[in-house]
Design a protein around this motif. Structure first.
Motif, PDB file in Angstrom:
ATOM      1  N   UNK A 109       0.669  -1.085  -0.046  1.00 15.45           N
ATOM      2  CA  UNK A 109       0.108   0.059   0.141  1.00 15.45           C
ATOM      3  C   UNK A 109       0.987   1.147  -0.013  1.00 15.45           C
ATOM      4  N   UNK A 110       0.427   2.377  -0.566  1.00 14.12           N
ATOM      5  CA  UNK A 110       1.085   3.589  -0.483  1.00 14.12           C
ATOM      6  C   UNK A 110       0.677   4.581   0.922  1.00 14.12           C
ATOM      7  N   UNK A 111      -0.551   4.382   1.399  1.00  8.24           N
ATOM      8  CA  UNK A 111      -1.006   4.927   2.624  1.00  8.24           C
ATOM      9  C   UNK A 111      -2.356   4.251   2.977  1.00  8.24           C
ATOM     10  N   UNK A 112      -2.486   4.443   4.186  1.00  8.82           N
ATOM     11  CA  UNK A 112      -4.010   3.737   4.716  1.00  8.82           C
ATOM     12  C   UNK A 112      -4.283   4.565   6.122  1.00  8.82           C
ATOM     13  N   UNK A 113      -5.560   5.269   6.053  1.00  7.67           N
ATOM     14  CA  UNK A 113      -5.844   6.120   6.935  1.00  7.67           C
ATOM     15  C   UNK A 113      -7.105   5.407   7.691  1.00  7.67           C
ATOM     16  N   UNK A 114      -7.152   5.633   8.903  1.00  7.44           N
ATOM     17  CA  UNK A 114      -8.238   4.926   9.966  1.00  7.44           C
ATOM     18  C   UNK A 114      -8.930   5.952  10.597  1.00  7.44           C
ATOM     19  N   UNK A 115     -10.299   6.089  10.401  1.00  8.83           N
ATOM     20  CA  UNK A 115     -10.987   6.935  11.631  1.00  8.83           C
ATOM     21  C   UNK A 115     -11.570   5.819  12.531  1.00  8.83           C
ATOM     22  N   UNK A 116     -11.486   6.153  13.870  1.00  9.58           N
ATOM     23  CA  UNK A 116     -12.231   5.478  15.156  1.00  9.58           C
ATOM     24  C   UNK A 116     -12.376   6.170  16.190  1.00  9.58           C
ATOM     25  N   UNK A 117     -13.014   5.798  17.346  1.00  6.06           N
ATOM     26  CA  UNK A 117     -13.442   6.567  18.231  1.00  6.06           C
ATOM     27  C   UNK A 117     -12.311   7.001  19.152  1.00  6.06           C
ATOM     28  N   UNK A 118     -11.201   6.455  19.168  1.00  7.40           N
ATOM     29  CA  UNK A 118      -9.828   6.940  20.080  1.00  7.40           C
ATOM     30  C   UNK A 118      -8.872   6.777  18.997  1.00  7.40           C
ATOM     31  N   UNK A 119      -7.838   7.535  19.505  1.00 13.21           N
ATOM     32  CA  UNK A 119      -6.510   7.340  18.629  1.00 13.21           C
ATOM     33  C   UNK A 119      -5.771   6.200  18.953  1.00 13.21           C
ATOM     34  N   UNK A 120      -6.088   5.826  20.459  1.00 14.24           N
ATOM     35  CA  UNK A 120      -5.510   4.324  20.628  1.00 14.24           C
ATOM     36  C   UNK A 120      -5.875   3.294  19.536  1.00 14.24           C
ATOM     37  N   UNK A 121      -6.857   3.111  19.074  1.00 11.69           N
ATOM     38  CA  UNK A 121      -7.409   2.468  18.157  1.00 11.69           C
ATOM     39  C   UNK A 121      -7.063   2.559  16.799  1.00 11.69           C
ATOM     40  N   UNK A 122      -7.257   3.996  16.428  1.00 10.88           N
ATOM     41  CA  UNK A 122      -7.001   4.552  15.026  1.00 10.88           C
ATOM     42  C   UNK A 122      -5.462   4.195  14.545  1.00 10.88           C
ATOM     43  N   UNK A 123      -4.629   4.684  15.601  1.00  8.10           N
ATOM     44  CA  UNK A 123      -3.018   4.742  15.342  1.00  8.10           C
ATOM     45  C   UNK A 123      -2.744   3.173  15.148  1.00  8.10           C
ATOM     46  N   UNK A 124      -2.760   2.177  16.217  1.00  9.99           N
ATOM     47  CA  UNK A 124      -2.587   0.705  15.913  1.00  9.99           C
ATOM     48  C   UNK A 124      -3.311   0.212  14.843  1.00  9.99           C
ATOM     49  N   UNK A 125      -4.435   0.273  14.630  1.00 11.99           N
ATOM     50  CA  UNK A 125      -5.165  -0.554  13.589  1.00 11.99           C
ATOM     51  C   UNK A 125      -4.480  -0.019  12.182  1.00 11.99           C
ATOM     52  N   UNK A 126      -4.351   1.367  12.141  1.00 11.88           N
ATOM     53  CA  UNK A 126      -3.607   1.678  10.808  1.00 11.88           C
ATOM     54  C   UNK A 126      -2.193   1.073  10.480  1.00 11.88           C
TER      55      UNK A 126
END
Length: 243
Positions: A180-197
């Motif tokens: 992938x070139x990039x992947x962005x995740x929106x989630x309720x918390x940054x704890x989840x968004x950052x780890x999932x991304x």
């Protein structure tokens, strides 16, 4: 209130639109982030992480226990693609620590009475009381955006190859993740968004469906053929051409 400081190796920008929130709230945010850097950086020889990696830490703090638990959760969920203990490398939980610590910082602001604020840590954002407009950088052109999203109460994180090269490793192969070139995740918390991304990026193209299948996660990705893949609920405010 607006403040920018360089912490944990990247700029952290705080904007608070509430007039009655004291400056001490911002002081607490940056003091906490500096504490996190001192305690959990694998690049500091006296940090808890470095001491644990050398076998010199007899007891884990509650915070480090939580961080390592999150690391194991995502290692198991990705079949080992996300792994903070890669062969030949030291323990490096930074992919979890960043989002976890910035989310904690946001909670400090909320506890201090902030109702509308945006905390941006190296491009990963916690937003409260929006709508806030957040731009996602084009994966190949630093002066362009590939999309803009609207965020009211939630977080957004992007993993990509453009800032640090092929630094995300697929733990299943031991090789850099280049699907992938990039992947962005929106989630309720940054704890989840950052780890999932990070975890989804490590998985490559299959990580898009994996992340999209998680509760309350929305995904925007650009693959190596420059195709945009986006979940229906991704809160896009405006689209830009990726090619």
């Amino acid at each position: 209130m607006h403040r920018v400081e360089h912490v944990m190796g990247f700029p952290v920008s705080l904007r608070v639109d509430d007039e009655d929130v004291p400056e001490s709230a911002a002081d607490a945010v940056f003091a906490w982030l500096r504490e996190v850097d001192a305690r959990f950086s694998p690049f500091k020889p006296d940090s808890e992480v470095s001491r644990l990696d050398r076998g010199e830490l007899p007891d884990l703090s509650d915070d480090l226990t939580e961080i390592l638990g999150l690391c194991e959760r995502y290692r198991a969920a990705t079949g080992g693609a996300f792994d903070v203990r890669l062969p030949g490398r030291g323990l490096d939980p930074c992919a979890v620590v960043k989002g976890w610590s910035v989310q904690r910082a946001a909670e400090l602001l909320t506890a201090a009475g902030a109702r509308r604020f945006c905390l941006n840590a190296g491009g990963d954002v916690v937003a409260v009381g929006g709508p806030w407009r957040v731009g996602v950088r084009h994966p190949e052109h630093a002066d362009r955006l590939c999309t803009v999203l609207e965020l009211t109460d939630g977080a957004v994180a992007t993993s990509a190859r453009y800032e640090r090269g092929d630094h995300i490793i697929d733990g299943r192969t031991g090789r850099p993740a280049t699907g992938l070139l990039s992947l962005t995740v929106v989630a309720p918390t940054l704890t989840e968004a950052d780890a999932v991304a990070t975890a989804a990026f490590a998985m490559g193209p299959e990580g898009i469906d994996w992340a999209a299948g998680l509760p309350a996660c929305e995904v925007f990705a650009v693959d190596t053929e420059r195709r945009v893949l986006r979940t229906p609920g991704f809160p896009t405010a405006g689209e830009r051409a990726v090619a």
